[in-house]
Every structure is written in C-alpha cells, then in structure tokens.
Design an enzyme around this catalytic site. Structure first.
Site, short mmCIF file in Angstrom:
data_model
loop_
_atom_site.label_atom_id
_atom_site.label_comp_id
_atom_site.label_asym_id
_atom_site.label_seq_id
_atom_site.Cartn_x
_atom_site.Cartn_y
_atom_site.Cartn_z
N ARG A 44 -25.27 -54.82 -39.92
CA ARG A 44 -23.85 -55.07 -40.09
C ARG A 44 -23.14 -53.75 -40.35
NH1 ARG A 44 -23.78 -53.51 -44.77
NH2 ARG A 44 -21.54 -53.56 -44.83
N GLN A 187 -22.14 -58.28 -50.29
CA GLN A 187 -22.63 -56.98 -49.80
C GLN A 187 -22.43 -55.87 -50.84
OE1 GLN A 187 -20.49 -58.96 -48.14
NE2 GLN A 187 -20.95 -59.04 -45.95
N ASP A 228 -13.09 -52.13 -40.09
CA ASP A 228 -13.72 -52.72 -38.91
C ASP A 228 -12.91 -52.44 -37.66
OD1 ASP A 228 -14.91 -54.32 -41.25
OD2 ASP A 228 -16.21 -54.73 -39.52
#
Lengths: 347, 347
Positions: A44, A187, A228
């Site tokens: 990821r 996370q 992102d």
C-alpha cells in the site's frame, strides 16, 4: 527496510497486514496474486503502488514469455487488472502506463523489466530527496504530527512524510512525533509507530480525533502527511482524516505540509472535486479482528480518502521543489531528469 | 430505556460496557462500587453523571443510617470520592453538591434521597425539552452528524443530542444520521448506533476521521453533539473529536449545535483554557477489544476531551433557551424554575 523488490522468482514484498506482529516477506509469482495483495493492503501507499504497478507489468511480461503467450495481450490484461485494483491511487496507473508505453515503443521483455527497476531506483532516490527538502522547510520543528503511514512501508524505502521526520531526527532528536492511529485499518499505530520505534524516534500514538485538540492546545509544531493524488490546483487527496488535521493546523497557525513525489501531481485532474473517492467495505468499520463492534443491524460508510483544499496546504514538498499552493503553480509536475522511470502523468 | 434509577436496594444502572452485546442491569449497593462503575464508564455522559453523583450521595446517606455511622462524615467521604472519579465532568460535582447543600441546610436522610430523585426527574424533563428546542432550531435538516453518545444512555432518559435527533425524526423520518464511532472507547458505534437502531432511525457508522470529508462534500446538514462542560464564554468541552467536527462544520457552512442542560454551563469557568482535560489510560488507545494493536514499545497519549472555541459553536440548546455564543451571554446558567434539583453551579 526495502518493502518491495524484484527477484529472479518474481516480486518480493513485506506483508504489511502482518505488521507489527511479524515481518513476513511474500514472493508474488502472478499478477492476480499481486492484485489480491494490493486490494488487501498487504502492499500500500502511493509510491509503493506505483512501483508495484510497474513491477506487476514486468511480471506479466516475464510470465507471458515463459509460457509462450502473446506479450501484448498479457500486458493489456495485466494493465486493466492492476489499474482497477485501487481506483483512487494515481501512481498505480502511472507505474502500469510507464511499462505499457515502453512496450508500445518497441521494448522487449528484458527492457520492460529495466523500466520497472528504474522506477524502483528513482523512487528510493526521490524519497531521500523529499526528506531533505522537507526538513529544510521545517527546520526547528521538534513536535510533528503525522497521519496514516507515509513511511518506508508506503514506498520502496524511506517514505515521504516519515522521510521528512527521519531527516529532522538526524539533525536533532525530535521531542515527539504524534502518530494518528488512522482508523479503520490502523496503519498509523501498526506501521508508522513500528517504523518510528525501529528508528528510535520518540513518539506517541493518539486516536485520530485527538489531533485537533493537541494542535489548538499548542502541542504540535507542524503536520506532515503524504498524498495519494494532488490535483492541478493543489487540492490533495490523502487518507481519510487528513482534511481534519489540515483544518486544525490552519486554525492553530502551524504548517500543514504534504510530502509526495512529483508524479503524485496529476495535471489531468483539475481539482479535488474530480478525484474519485474509494469507498471500502463496511466491515472495516463495523468489525475489528473479525469481531463485530456495533449492533448487528447498523450499516457503515467507509470512504478511504478525503480531499484537503489547496488553501489549507502550506506546502507540497517533492523531490524537485517546494510548492506553496497559495502562490505557486502546482501542475504540471516537473519531469524527473535522471530516469525515464518516473514522469508526469500527462506529458 | 431508563439507564439509571433508584430502588429499595440501591442504584440500578445499565452496564454500558456490555452494550450492544447484552442489556445487563447492575444493582449498586455501595459508593465505592459506584465510583468504580463511573471510572470504567459503565455509567457515563454528563447528565447521567450528575444524577449518579446525587444518587451516590443518597446511597451514602442511606447506608450510613443503616450502619449507625456518622452521616456527615459519610457524606464528606462520598463527596470526595465521587467528585474525583471523573475530574472534567462538572455535572458530577453538581449532583454531589446538591445533596451536600441540602444536608448543610439540615435535611435528613429521607429528604436527601428526595433531592436526588428530584434531580432524576428534572433530568428526564429537561432532556425532552432540549430535544424539542433543538428540533425547532434545525427544522428541515435531514442529514445529521453526531459524535460519541449524547443519547438516552448519557442521561437518565432521552439524552441531549439524540433527543434532538429523535424529535426531528418524529416530525419526519431522517434521511441519515452519521454516527462517529468515537475512538478509543467506541461509544458511537456501541451506544449511539444501538439507540438509533432501537429507535428505527436510518444511520451510518463512520470513523471519526471521515466526518470532515462528508461535511465538506455537502453530505451533512447539521452537527449535533452534547457537552461535558460549557465555560462562561461559550467554549465547549466535549468528547475528544468534537473540535474537529466543529472546524469542519464551520468550513462547510453548516450549524454546529451543542445540546446540553443548563447546569452544564459553568459560570465559574471563564474559558476553555480553564477546563481541566482528563487524560485516560494509554491502553485504551493501544489495545482494541483487549488485543494489542501497536508495537510493544510504543506509548500513547489519550486525552478524553477537547475544547471547541465559542466562535465555532453555532448554538447551545438547553431546556430553557437557545444561546448563540457569538452574540448572546452564555453564563450564568438560568435556574430551573420547577425544582430545586437542578440549579446553576454558581448561585
């Protein structure tokens, strides 16, 4: 730790779903396996996904050759599967496209692997540069807040936001890094805290909702997060919760810095309104380690990202420049001079 | 559901730590047990704590009489223990003080119990009034966001923020209530979702960090939360995370409404800077359902509350008035005309 690499057998990657409990490296031999690992978030983070996309295409090419299958058909199929596995992450498609373009320009299998490896190397170099540039911008900040994991585990090595943190730490040990746990998948507490503990950086895990109070209470010098996707106008899509931190940082009068490689800037996306937001499974919110935490009839809504408007972003730090979205032109991204592996999404 | 009540044996309360899995009512026979339940959050919420403080004092009085112990000494000891069990919640001390004052004015044991029961009844009545007043203010809002649990479970019945939600729902079924899960203890998904499911209200659970994106994305008409303490200038202390929602609501241009009884307004506290913030155990953050979620060496910081500055509060709705902190005088609180049980903290 090199989280993602190429080997004679295929793609080697650390299973981030097992952290912080165990360090397990997976050997990925087929594109379908890689897609499953991308979807389960075993791999990821924007940059790692870019390299994973490229390495996935290289893997498709190598396997097609071994099996005597049609190379172009195999690459087309792999490109579709890989690009669709996480719709919001622009880097994934960029990595895929880099290899696809090389093929259109006549590259053979060995050259396609070289393109993917060049992306890997450029990623490592870029992350180091991002860290140094961010540390220069934030010199003197001793109490940093970060969200999700924009660390080595989000790239191939070093990371982005945590590359800044580690560069500051090398200059002088930080007082504290506030690590937002980052619900629903945690996370922050699982990955970022693990990286900081491994690096000997003083840190405290907080629930995401505690960040604003700490900032307005004067306990934080700067917020550093990854991205992102960055739209042409400077709007930033990042892990859900980043927007809250930006609003609080703005109110507290502290910098909100986005650390990201140039190719996160997507000139083809005019503003945050054009960024598709991935909605993930309700069960990520309603269950924990397989156990239901809510009433059986309740439903959830689980957006994985949010968009921080450009006016709340103090600076975007890339490997090539420090952009102030309020005054500077954000897009197009600068081409990387050293490699064909990293390039802007819109030439 | 009546979450807290008085019986011949002692105090009867629903164990909120068991919800939503089971409805278990506890019978509390001693003040020390009550203190333990307050600290474990088996009973929680500003108003419930006020009534719990008063009922706890009544319990101390009844037990002292049964045992032939000194009444005043027993009440002094109970007052100290109860007031210190949750330092941020002003209502707890108010409930304790109401009974203590009645004793100073010469009340006997039976009268002290009456004072506590009057608080219970006034609480129920006040919560209904808060709901109607809030619904009047927010008429037309069909998509509400709330945080933590300011429902029946936070009071004796009806609640505050959820009393507003239920009053709106009675007028016309709501499109959706966004329920912030409320880390670390998950009161939103465990308690609020349970109450809404029970009441047939359409709702979606979200992680706390998703609220800002929904608000800026135009998905929310109004935010309604409770309060643990409101300073004289209108600053509001509430469950950690409320501040983030207020910042996002402000940016999104939607109302941020605080629903709370008058006695949450503390004229003795000039501003939010004077409100002590309770820091709770690190393990609430670092474990989830009893399982460690972070690396073993990582530490946490766990503030239970944050302070929303008055300028971000659109309105405070009490049982007696709708206060606009930007223009109206907030403190002192209005005395309740119907009972001696509820009164301002500073006469």
């Amino acid at each position: 730790v090199r989280t993602l690499d190429w080997s004679a057998c295929g793609i080697r990657l650390i299973d981030q779903n097992r952290l912080p409990d165990e360090e397990l490296f997976l050997m990925v031999r087929e594109v379908d396996e890689l897609v499953a690992h991308i979807q389960s978030l075993a791999v990821r983070g924007a940059m790692a996904l870019g390299v994973a996309g490229a390495l996935g295409m290289a893997l498709a090419a190598v396997r097609a050759k071994e099996r005597g299958e049609d190379l172009d058909a195999a690459l087309d199929e792999a490109a579709t599967k890989l690009s669709n596995s996480r719709p919001t992450a622009v880097n994934l498609s960029i990595g895929v496209e880099n290899v696809a373009r090389a093929r259109r320009e006549g590259a053979g299998v060995a050259e396609l692997v070289e393109v993917a490896l060049a992306m890997r190397d450029a990623d490592i170099e870029a992350n180091l540069a991002i860290g140094l540039r961010g540390a220069e911008l934030l010199r003197g900040a001793r109490r940093i807040l970060t969200h999700c994991n924009a660390g080595a585990l989000a790239g191939v090595e070093h990371g982005t936001a945590l590359s800044v943190v580690m560069a500051l730490q090398r200059e002088q040990p930080l007082d504290v890094v506030y690590v937002c746990e980052t619900r629903p998948l945690l996370q922050g507490v699982r990955l970022t805290a693990w990286e900081l503990a491994r690096g000997g950086v003083e840190h405290r895990v907080i629930v995401d909702a505690a960040a604003a109070g700490l900032m307005l209470g004067g306990e934080v010098d700067a917020v550093v997060v990854g991205a992102d996707r960055i739209a042409a106008n400077g709007d930033v899509a990042n892990k859900v919760g980043s927007l809250s931190h930006a609003l609080a940082a703005h109110r507290a009068g502290i910098p909100f810095v986005v650390a990201a490689p140039e190719d996160t800037i997507d000139a083809g996306t005019a503003s945050g309104a054009d960024i598709p937001i991935e909605y993930r499974s309700e069960s990520e919110v309603l269950t924990f380690e397989g156990r239901e935490i809510g009433p059986p009839k309740s439903k959830a809504l689980n957006p994985a990202f949010d968009v921080t408007p450009a006016d709340l972003v103090t600076a975007v730090v890339t490997q090539r420049r420090t952009i102030l979205p309020a005054t500077d032109q954000v897009a197009p991204a600068l081409p990387h001079p050293d490699t064909t592996g990293v390039c802007p999404s819109t030439p």
